[in-house]
Design a protein around this motif. Structure first.
Motif, PDB file in Angstrom:
ATOM      1  N   ARG A  95     -13.152   9.280 -13.695  1.00 10.29           N
ATOM      2  CA  ARG A  95     -14.444   9.325 -12.994  1.00 10.29           C
ATOM      3  C   ARG A  95     -14.855  10.727 -12.556  1.00 10.29           C
ATOM      4  NH1 ARG A  95     -16.175   4.435  -9.869  1.00 10.29           N
ATOM      5  NH2 ARG A  95     -15.255   2.698 -10.973  1.00 10.29           N
ATOM      6  N   ASP A  96     -13.915  11.622 -12.391  1.00 11.08           N
ATOM      7  CA  ASP A  96     -14.205  12.928 -11.796  1.00 11.08           C
ATOM      8  C   ASP A  96     -14.403  14.049 -12.809  1.00 11.08           C
ATOM      9  OD1 ASP A  96     -14.021  11.790  -9.273  1.00 11.08           O
ATOM     10  OD2 ASP A  96     -11.867  12.182  -9.137  1.00 11.08           O
ATOM     11  N   THR A  98     -16.599  16.407 -15.557  1.00 10.30           N
ATOM     12  CA  THR A  98     -17.950  16.977 -15.533  1.00 10.30           C
ATOM     13  C   THR A  98     -18.713  16.704 -16.828  1.00 10.30           C
ATOM     14  OG1 THR A  98     -17.121  19.086 -16.357  1.00 10.30           O
ATOM     15  CG2 THR A  98     -17.253  18.805 -13.953  1.00 10.30           C
TER      16      THR A  98
END
Length: 121
Positions: A95-96, A98
């Protein structure tokens, strides 16, 4: 250097359809078209290009090689690519990150990165 990247070969069931998607995605054009291959690129003198080659089978596993695309506006480009026929996919990116992982109409994964900033101050 005596070696340079000429083109990226992509297996496809629908050569013209997949070439059309990538032409729209990259603002490229068809440079050569016959039943055994469709070649696209920015123009006839700008390489690398992409060549789409016929295969009878569908894609079944995650790509071992993929394209990273660098946009000016990540969200706008993602929406544009989705409208062209791409779809969001999860390849375990978490989820994190870029970047956003999408797949073209035949399932080939590619990433849309966040905009690159100049390294010079």
């Amino acid at each position: 250097m005596a070696l340079s990247l000429y083109q990226i070969a992509v297996d496809a069931r629908d050569l013209r359809g997949l070439a059309h998607f990538w032409c729209q995605a990259l603002d490229w054009k068809v440079l050569y078209d016959d039943p055994e291959e469709v070649v696209i690129g920015a123009d006839g003198n700008a390489w690398p290009g992409m060549v789409f080659l016929p295969v009878p089978e569908r894609k079944t596993v995650k790509n071992r090689l993929h394209l990273d695309l660098s946009p000016d506006d990540q969200e706008a480009e993602i929406e544009r690519l989705l409208a062209l026929g791409a779809r969001r996919v999860d390849v375990g990116q978490g989820r994190d990150v870029t970047w956003v992982v999408l797949a073209d109409p035949e399932g080939n994964e590619f990433c849309v990165l966040r905009p690159k900033t100049s390294l010079s101050a």
